[in-house]
Design an enzyme around this catalytic site. Sequence first.
Site, PDB file in Angstrom:
ATOM      1  N   GLU A 353      46.944  46.989  -6.546  1.00  0.00           N
ATOM      2  CA  GLU A 353      47.274  45.927  -7.498  1.00  0.00           C
ATOM      3  C   GLU A 353      47.015  46.439  -8.900  1.00  0.00           C
ATOM      4  O   GLU A 353      45.960  47.014  -9.164  1.00  0.00           O
ATOM      5  CB  GLU A 353      46.370  44.704  -7.298  1.00  0.00           C
ATOM      6  CG  GLU A 353      46.161  44.258  -5.878  1.00  0.00           C
ATOM      7  CD  GLU A 353      47.363  43.564  -5.325  1.00  0.00           C
ATOM      8  OE1 GLU A 353      48.376  43.487  -6.023  1.00  0.00           O
ATOM      9  OE2 GLU A 353      47.284  43.109  -4.161  1.00  0.00           O
ATOM     10  N   HIS A 438      37.516  41.310   0.228  1.00  0.00           N
ATOM     11  CA  HIS A 438      38.361  40.945   1.374  1.00  0.00           C
ATOM     12  C   HIS A 438      37.671  41.176   2.712  1.00  0.00           C
ATOM     13  O   HIS A 438      38.161  41.943   3.539  1.00  0.00           O
ATOM     14  CB  HIS A 438      39.660  41.765   1.352  1.00  0.00           C
ATOM     15  CG  HIS A 438      40.507  41.566   0.141  1.00  0.00           C
ATOM     16  ND1 HIS A 438      41.517  42.435  -0.206  1.00  0.00           N
ATOM     17  CD2 HIS A 438      40.517  40.585  -0.797  1.00  0.00           C
ATOM     18  CE1 HIS A 438      42.117  42.003  -1.311  1.00  0.00           C
ATOM     19  NE2 HIS A 438      41.518  40.885  -1.702  1.00  0.00           N
ATOM     20  N   ASN A 476      46.682  41.752   0.311  1.00  0.00           N
ATOM     21  CA  ASN A 476      45.655  40.718   0.137  1.00  0.00           C
ATOM     22  C   ASN A 476      45.728  39.743   1.319  1.00  0.00           C
ATOM     23  O   ASN A 476      46.814  39.402   1.774  1.00  0.00           O
ATOM     24  CB  ASN A 476      45.889  39.971  -1.166  1.00  0.00           C
ATOM     25  CG  ASN A 476      46.229  40.915  -2.296  1.00  0.00           C
ATOM     26  OD1 ASN A 476      47.242  41.598  -2.235  1.00  0.00           O
ATOM     27  ND2 ASN A 476      45.403  40.983  -3.293  1.00  0.00           N
TER      28      ASN A 476
HETATM   29  P1  FDA Z   1      36.561  31.398   2.905  1.00  0.00           P
HETATM   30  O1  FDA Z   1      35.548  32.404   2.497  1.00  0.00           O
HETATM   31  O2  FDA Z   1      37.674  31.114   1.984  1.00  0.00           O
HETATM   32  O3  FDA Z   1      35.837  30.005   3.188  1.00  0.00           O
HETATM   33  C1  FDA Z   1      34.652  29.894   3.919  1.00  0.00           C
HETATM   34  C2  FDA Z   1      33.865  28.700   3.406  1.00  0.00           C
HETATM   35  O4  FDA Z   1      32.799  28.417   4.312  1.00  0.00           O
HETATM   36  C3  FDA Z   1      33.215  28.924   2.045  1.00  0.00           C
HETATM   37  O5  FDA Z   1      33.546  27.856   1.181  1.00  0.00           O
HETATM   38  C4  FDA Z   1      31.721  28.956   2.356  1.00  0.00           C
HETATM   39  O6  FDA Z   1      30.913  28.466   1.296  1.00  0.00           O
HETATM   40  C5  FDA Z   1      31.633  28.098   3.585  1.00  0.00           C
HETATM   41  N1  FDA Z   1      30.477  28.397   4.463  1.00  0.00           N
HETATM   42  C6  FDA Z   1      30.027  29.604   4.847  1.00  0.00           C
HETATM   43  N2  FDA Z   1      29.003  29.484   5.694  1.00  0.00           N
HETATM   44  C7  FDA Z   1      28.785  28.153   5.859  1.00  0.00           C
HETATM   45  C8  FDA Z   1      27.845  27.394   6.621  1.00  0.00           C
HETATM   46  N3  FDA Z   1      26.930  27.975   7.422  1.00  0.00           N
HETATM   47  N4  FDA Z   1      27.911  26.030   6.530  1.00  0.00           N
HETATM   48  C9  FDA Z   1      28.839  25.426   5.737  1.00  0.00           C
HETATM   49  N5  FDA Z   1      29.750  26.112   4.999  1.00  0.00           N
HETATM   50  C10 FDA Z   1      29.728  27.456   5.072  1.00  0.00           C
HETATM   51  N6  FDA Z   1      42.780  37.183  -1.209  1.00  0.00           N
HETATM   52  C11 FDA Z   1      44.113  37.166  -1.433  1.00  0.00           C
HETATM   53  O7  FDA Z   1      44.896  37.035  -0.488  1.00  0.00           O
HETATM   54  N7  FDA Z   1      44.596  37.301  -2.711  1.00  0.00           N
HETATM   55  C12 FDA Z   1      43.764  37.474  -3.789  1.00  0.00           C
HETATM   56  O8  FDA Z   1      44.224  37.557  -4.926  1.00  0.00           O
HETATM   57  C13 FDA Z   1      42.364  37.523  -3.552  1.00  0.00           C
HETATM   58  N8  FDA Z   1      41.482  37.756  -4.558  1.00  0.00           N
HETATM   59  C14 FDA Z   1      40.123  37.638  -4.348  1.00  0.00           C
HETATM   60  C15 FDA Z   1      39.233  37.743  -5.419  1.00  0.00           C
HETATM   61  C16 FDA Z   1      37.871  37.528  -5.208  1.00  0.00           C
HETATM   62  C17 FDA Z   1      36.912  37.652  -6.351  1.00  0.00           C
HETATM   63  C18 FDA Z   1      37.396  37.202  -3.915  1.00  0.00           C
HETATM   64  C19 FDA Z   1      35.937  36.952  -3.648  1.00  0.00           C
HETATM   65  C20 FDA Z   1      38.283  37.122  -2.847  1.00  0.00           C
HETATM   66  C21 FDA Z   1      39.645  37.337  -3.049  1.00  0.00           C
HETATM   67  N9  FDA Z   1      40.549  37.241  -1.998  1.00  0.00           N
HETATM   68  C22 FDA Z   1      41.898  37.310  -2.241  1.00  0.00           C
HETATM   69  C23 FDA Z   1      40.083  37.035  -0.610  1.00  0.00           C
HETATM   70  C24 FDA Z   1      40.269  35.596  -0.108  1.00  0.00           C
HETATM   71  O9  FDA Z   1      39.748  34.680  -1.041  1.00  0.00           O
HETATM   72  C25 FDA Z   1      39.571  35.465   1.257  1.00  0.00           C
HETATM   73  O10 FDA Z   1      40.182  36.386   2.142  1.00  0.00           O
HETATM   74  C26 FDA Z   1      39.694  34.067   1.836  1.00  0.00           C
HETATM   75  O11 FDA Z   1      39.122  33.110   0.978  1.00  0.00           O
HETATM   76  C27 FDA Z   1      39.047  33.983   3.206  1.00  0.00           C
HETATM   77  O12 FDA Z   1      39.393  32.739   3.782  1.00  0.00           O
HETATM   78  P2  FDA Z   1      38.537  32.112   4.965  1.00  0.00           P
HETATM   79  O13 FDA Z   1      39.183  30.846   5.356  1.00  0.00           O
HETATM   80  O14 FDA Z   1      38.330  33.153   6.004  1.00  0.00           O
HETATM   81  O15 FDA Z   1      37.080  31.842   4.349  1.00  0.00           O
END
Ligand code: FDA
Length: 497
Positions: A353, A438, A476
């Site tokens: 990217e 990721h 991504n």
């Molecule tokens: P996700 O992490 O979204 O959600 C999990 C949730 O569960 C969180 O809100 C967390 O707080 C909660 N949780 C965890 N444990 C818990 C517990 N025990 N009890 C209650 N709640 C709990 N991807 C992409 O495709 N394009 C992009 O541009 C980007 N850019 C990017 C930038 C940055 C800075 C980050 C950190 C990440 C990205 N990503 C990305 C990655 C993308 O955001 C990521 O892959 C997804 O959010 C993952 O989705 P999930 O549904 O797996 O979990």
Amino acid sequence: ASGAHVPALVIGTGYGGSVAALRLAQAGVDVHMVEMGMAWDTPGSDGKIFCNTLSPDNRSYWLRTRTKAPLNYFLGFPIDRDISRYTGILDAEEFSGITVYQGRGVGGGSLVNGGMAVTPKRENFGAILPTVNPDEMYDIYYPRANAGLGVGTVDPAWFDSTDCYQYARVGRKHAQRSGFPFVFVPDVYDWDYMKQEAAGTVTKSALAGEILYGNNYGKKSLQKTYIAQATATGRVTISPLHKVVSVAPASGGGYTVVIDQINTSGETTTTKTVTADRVFFAAGSVGTSKLLVKLKATGMLPNLNNEVGKGWGDNGNVMCGRANHIWDPTGSLQSSIPCGGIDNWAAGGAFAEVAPLPTGIETFASFYLSITKNPNRAEFSWNPATGKVDLNWQQSWKQPAIDMAKTIFDKINSKEGTIYRTDLFGVYKIWGDHLTYHPLGGAVLGKATDNYGRLVGYPGLYVIDGALIPGNTSVNPFVTITALAERNIEKIIATDL
Ligand code: FDA
């Protein structure tokens, strides 16, 4: 409330959890979503819900007293600063060999990510999810996910003329001069809103550098898409600042779920116990893996199989910057939303990217986040001495990712007569090889679960997030996480309810 009984409990409010909640609610099932982070629906004293990347405050990090910026140096100087400890939006979770960045709050990663919404090339899908039928994904579930997320692409004519994408145009020029295809990367940002930001007719968000700690305006996070639709059904309730700590079979059937309510200092104020007929693990790759590994090891879910915790990868993430010549400025105004990439996946195992460095000043730097075919996989395990879950990733395991990224940037540097920046990740350090954005895997589809996310050994328990994906998506990941969740929940609703 403690003692309650719910038909479906969803742990986490990211992509997988939001898809599950919406589709279950539409099928007539009452859903309770439990989220450890905050709701992010109330402005702070500055009138904004989210703080800016350039001026982080307590809202920026999850329970830290100092920021931990992914790009932690500038011109060789550390940029991190002290903040007060708070249940902020970005978690920089440290394991022994890697820092894993994750979003915390209602919307999960959609609150903090770049919104880049990329469907993998079909020819790469067999390596991403080998047990899933690609026809149904590309005919039904990828289109459904793209529609639900509100994915769009920058207007190419505007891209060619706007100041805020000069950095991306320099990225395109350098890629093409070295013979690499430059591709536009779709995004969930509202592109019309961004045009209005550039025209000065609306409050700036992407053009004010907002991204890592939340976007106040143009980005269509899950709060504006799946979660808004889910709550509009009237069947979905969400409990923010509630953390699931245990799930175990209940004596009368279903599952007993133990939930800690926390305050904004991260302290537990109340512990609640509810019973759920079905539980969906959607806590993200790390959150779901940590829960399952702990519950298996501590005897709460002893029959989970030995695949639980395995197959974790970093999507091959590695970052670097290049120093451009004085005649190639990248612009002092940079949209925080990336919109283009360099595709060398087939030949070199890397998709890069072209990322912004929205510092507000001219840096003459090109900055890149590469996704690579790094084959290394790590495993989560329970550590009885600390009572925590460890991950055995080692920083040296990034070397294949660096080698793959170099297939692009060594060539561009040699063609342009330029060099790598050495001042962005430390003092004389080229590669950002200490982190991932990721995280993927840990409860892999068809291994820890059946081919639809049903956890082996426990009817009514499901995994429905990034933990299902075995470590890499070639681009991504969130569109693939969303599409797979759409596929799995459709099957579960049709056959299990
Ligand atoms: P996700 O992490 O979204 O959600 C999990 C949730 O569960 C969180 O809100 C967390 O707080 C909660 N949780 C965890 N444990 C818990 C517990 N025990 N009890 C209650 N709640 C709990 N991807 C992409 O495709 N394009 C992009 O541009 C980007 N850019 C990017 C930038 C940055 C800075 C980050 C950190 C990440 C990205 N990503 C990305 C990655 C993308 O955001 C990521 O892959 C997804 O959010 C993952 O989705 P999930 O549904 O797996 O979990």
